[in-house]
Scaffold this active site. Sequence first.
Site, PDB file in Angstrom:
ATOM      1  N   CYS A 293       0.820  -1.383  -0.077  1.00 56.97           N
ATOM      2  CA  CYS A 293       0.061  -0.289  -0.009  1.00 56.97           C
ATOM      3  C   CYS A 293       0.812   1.114  -0.066  1.00 56.97           C
ATOM      4  CB  CYS A 293      -1.080   0.063   1.049  1.00 56.97           C
ATOM      5  SG  CYS A 293      -0.368   0.013   2.597  1.00 56.97           S
ATOM      6  N   HIS A 345      -2.444   1.101   7.207  1.00 56.56           N
ATOM      7  CA  HIS A 345      -2.742   1.230   5.780  1.00 56.56           C
ATOM      8  C   HIS A 345      -3.131   2.311   5.130  1.00 56.56           C
ATOM      9  CE1 HIS A 345      -4.190  -0.945   2.021  1.00 56.56           C
ATOM     10  NE2 HIS A 345      -5.347  -0.061   2.186  1.00 56.56           N
ATOM     11  N   HIS A 357      -6.263   1.888  -4.190  1.00 54.47           N
ATOM     12  CA  HIS A 357      -5.051   1.331  -3.205  1.00 54.47           C
ATOM     13  C   HIS A 357      -4.514  -0.090  -3.508  1.00 54.47           C
ATOM     14  CE1 HIS A 357      -8.125  -0.572  -0.299  1.00 54.47           C
ATOM     15  NE2 HIS A 357      -8.629  -0.189  -1.385  1.00 54.47           N
TER      16      HIS A 357
END
Length: 383
Positions: A293, A345, A357
């Site tokens: 990510c 994240h 993402h």
Amino acid sequence: MRRSVLVRTGVAALAMGLFVSGTVMAEPGDNSDNSASTGQYSLNTDGVGAEEVMAAAPLSAGVSSVLDEYYDSVESGDFSRSMEVELGAMLDEEVANRASVLDDYTRLGITTVNNYLNVRDLPSTDNTKSEIIGKMVHYTACEILDYADGWYKVQSGPVVGYVAEEYVVEGDEAIEIALEEAKLRAIVKTEKSDLNVRKEPSTDSKILEKVSSEERYEVLEVLDGWVKIATLTGEEGYVSADYVEVKYALNEAVEFTPPMTTSKRQQIIDYAMQFLGNRYVFGGTSLTRGTDCSGFTMRVFQHFGISLSRTSKAQANNGRTISYSEIQPGDLIFYGRSGVSGIGHVAIYIGNGKIVHAASSRTGIIISNARFTSIIKVVNVID
């Protein structure tokens, strides 16, 4: 073959019991050509001819009828892949389960793009004449409604619009891909609010994420009153069986309309969207070969001369903290993650309540709802 597969699979167990020394088996093909790729089925009778086996035992009328059609089509050269799949579905439960996805479509189309395909409201790539209303990644399914001048009109999930003909296959090729890509999925069926994904199968358990109506998640296990699914970020969680439909299904389009501007923010989003469908690799930083990510956000912004730290926790300290009410396309959203203290994240906000993402190894780089789980922080690193 719509409807016929599921109607006829009811005789599968009976038909299997009627065979004697030979059995119709599902065998994976070994041909790279799409018209005969993995998932093809053949008659395997261990050296005994199929005709001899069929003659040795009485068959149900349904199986016999399909076999007659199958042999006639082969002899005449008018071979039908759907007919072969139908026969396989009558004689093998796993084939029947996968083939059931075909029952959802009258005229199935499958995308064959490397990354993503735009769905537009009109059949034109001219942004002044047509608007992007959705995105379809590699091997996304659709119902083909019409065709004209190089464009298919399609419906995929909630999106109805136009896609370029060159990126969609149908017929036997689409069937082959569908049989390979079909997975047991939980399709969310909620009308008013998002559905909680919990850590354990209990309403007292911690909420991991939230899922929205018509979203699709891979099923890991079906329990009494609960369905265990693979979440967006790769975790395993549980949703109430009362609010999902469990069935074999294919990926479908995601609604998305980009802001019609030429700003730097829009350029960042457009660039990030080029990598939809690419792999997630833990610790990776390659937008094409695999990234996690924070590697994804770091490389996207690096392309525009904006330097970000390597990890999501560190990136949360880059730029300027803002509230969610101030968010603009191109801002970063930070989330918690199970087993991680604090931020675990990061995603790029793309507008319309959506993010892009690198979600997990199961999903790769995708579009999701921005509020799929609790937001810890929003940061503006652009201006």
